[in-house]
Structure formats: structure tokens, C-alpha cells
Design a protein around this motif. Structure first.
Motif, short mmCIF file in Angstrom:
data_model
loop_
_atom_site.label_atom_id
_atom_site.label_comp_id
_atom_site.label_asym_id
_atom_site.label_seq_id
_atom_site.Cartn_x
_atom_site.Cartn_y
_atom_site.Cartn_z
N LEU A 111 0.82 -1.22 0.00
CA LEU A 111 0.00 0.00 0.00
C LEU A 111 0.85 1.26 0.00
N ARG A 112 2.00 1.23 0.65
CA ARG A 112 2.89 2.39 0.60
C ARG A 112 3.43 2.62 -0.81
N ARG A 113 3.83 1.55 -1.47
CA ARG A 113 4.29 1.68 -2.86
C ARG A 113 3.16 2.16 -3.76
N PHE A 114 1.97 1.64 -3.53
CA PHE A 114 0.80 2.05 -4.31
C PHE A 114 0.55 3.54 -4.15
N ALA A 115 0.70 4.07 -2.94
CA ALA A 115 0.48 5.49 -2.68
C ALA A 115 1.55 6.37 -3.32
N GLU A 116 2.70 5.80 -3.59
CA GLU A 116 3.80 6.56 -4.20
C GLU A 116 3.82 6.47 -5.72
N THR A 117 2.85 5.75 -6.28
CA THR A 117 2.81 5.49 -7.72
C THR A 117 1.76 6.36 -8.40
N CYS B 104 -3.16 8.17 -5.17
CA CYS B 104 -3.89 7.68 -4.00
C CYS B 104 -3.03 8.01 -2.79
N HIS B 105 -3.47 8.94 -1.97
CA HIS B 105 -2.66 9.36 -0.83
C HIS B 105 -3.10 8.70 0.48
N TRP B 106 -3.78 7.56 0.40
CA TRP B 106 -4.04 6.76 1.60
C TRP B 106 -2.91 5.77 1.76
N ASN C 86 -2.50 -1.46 11.31
CA ASN C 86 -3.86 -1.39 11.87
C ASN C 86 -4.58 -0.09 11.54
N VAL C 87 -3.94 0.80 10.77
CA VAL C 87 -4.52 2.10 10.45
C VAL C 87 -4.18 2.47 9.01
N ILE C 88 -5.16 3.06 8.33
CA ILE C 88 -4.93 3.71 7.04
C ILE C 88 -5.23 5.18 7.22
N ARG C 89 -4.31 6.03 6.77
CA ARG C 89 -4.48 7.48 6.93
C ARG C 89 -3.91 8.21 5.72
N TRP C 90 -4.22 9.51 5.66
CA TRP C 90 -3.68 10.37 4.61
C TRP C 90 -2.18 10.51 4.82
N ASN C 91 -1.42 10.40 3.75
CA ASN C 91 0.04 10.49 3.86
C ASN C 91 0.56 11.92 3.71
N GLY C 92 -0.35 12.90 3.62
CA GLY C 92 0.07 14.29 3.50
C GLY C 92 0.32 14.74 2.07
N LYS D 236 -13.46 7.73 -3.28
CA LYS D 236 -13.39 6.63 -4.24
C LYS D 236 -12.13 5.79 -4.02
N TRP D 237 -11.04 6.48 -3.63
CA TRP D 237 -9.80 5.74 -3.40
C TRP D 237 -9.92 4.79 -2.22
N ILE D 238 -10.53 5.21 -1.12
CA ILE D 238 -10.62 4.28 0.02
C ILE D 238 -11.55 3.13 -0.35
#
Length: 151
Positions: free
Chosen positions: A25-31, A42-44, A51-57, A66-68
């Protein structure tokens, strides 16, 4: 320059994601993403504990609802349950709303109304429909917008 929205809050994930799922998910957010997905970014992201998904800033996060929904339906189901709420505030006055996930069902609450369930296939929202206070009757005030009062 694009429109900026700030997000406060997080979504709990049970059972927690594995280390591999967190890394994915971190790689996905950086792509940067192409056509067929809600928007380019996708900045989640998942926390290290999973245990948590949050906005990465990240800047200019379009279609976060839609992204979540996309992450839940494509990566977290079956096996994980997501719950929580994130408050959103955009640059313009009155641009406040809440993104809520309850047992993997995504909704948006704004100005006393609830929209949903939201999926990645939900038609694009009319620009400003959640945010623009002129779109709402005077007696419909968002509990998130302390700058606006009824009547």
C-alpha cells in the motif's frame, strides 16, 4: 496549481495488515496511476503496524472517497474490515466534509446529508457539491464547519 484538501483522522483495519500488505500500500500510494482509477494519486497509506490507514500528506488528493473504496474492494477484501472517519477541509470557505467507513461501506457526510455507499465506480461528483455552502439550504449546516451557522 491544484486544489488542496487537508485530512484529519484515520481508518482502523482489523485484523491488521501484514508487513507485505503495508509495504504494497505504501508503494501504491507513491505510484502515479493512469486511466480507469479514481485519480492519478492515491494518498491513503497504511501505518507500520498495519492497523490504520491514513492520509500520507500528499498534495492535491482528488476523489479520496473513491480511493478508500477502491483499496477496500481491490486489496483488503476479503479478510479485513475497515472502520473510521476522516474530516476533510479544503481551501475554500465551507469546504468541509467527513469521509466515513463503517464495516467496509464508504459514505460521505456534509452539511447534514449523507452520500453513499461510495464505490470507485460512483459517478464523478459535481464540483463543489459536498463543499459549496451555496448548494445547501440554510437549515442544513455541516457539523464540521464551525464558520457557518444556520439561518
Amino acid at each position: 496549481m491544484g486544489y488542496q484538501t487537508e485530512f484529519v483522522g484515520a481508518f482502523a483495519v482489523m485484523p491488521p495488515l501484514t508487513a507485505d500488505e503495508v509495504a504494497f500500500l505504501r508503494r501504491f500510494a507513491e505510484t502515479r496511476h493512469g486511466d480507469g482509477l479514481p485519480s492519478r494519486w492515491c494518498h491513503w497509506e497504511a501505518t507500520g503496524e498495519g492497523n490504520v490507514i491514513r492520509w500520507n500528506g500528499g498534495p492535491q488528493f482528488y476523489e479520496p472517497e473513491k480511493w478508500i473504496a477502491y483499496l477496500i474492494s481491490h486489496f483488503l477484501l476479503p479478510g479485513h474490515v475497515v472502520n473510521g472517519a476522516v474530516d476533510a477541509r479544503g481551501e475554500e470557505a465551507g469546504d468541509v466534509w467527513r469521509l466515513v467507513v463503517t464495516d467496509n461501506v464508504v459514505t460521505v457526510r456534509a452539511n447534514g446529508w449523507e452520500y453513499g455507499p461510495i464505490t470507485e465506480a460512483t459517478p464523478d461528483r459535481t464540483p463543489g457539491i459536498y463543499q459549496n455552502p451555496e448548494c445547501w439550504p440554510d437549515d442544513q449546516v455541516s457539523p464540521l464547519d464551525e464558520n457557518r451557522s444556520a439561518g
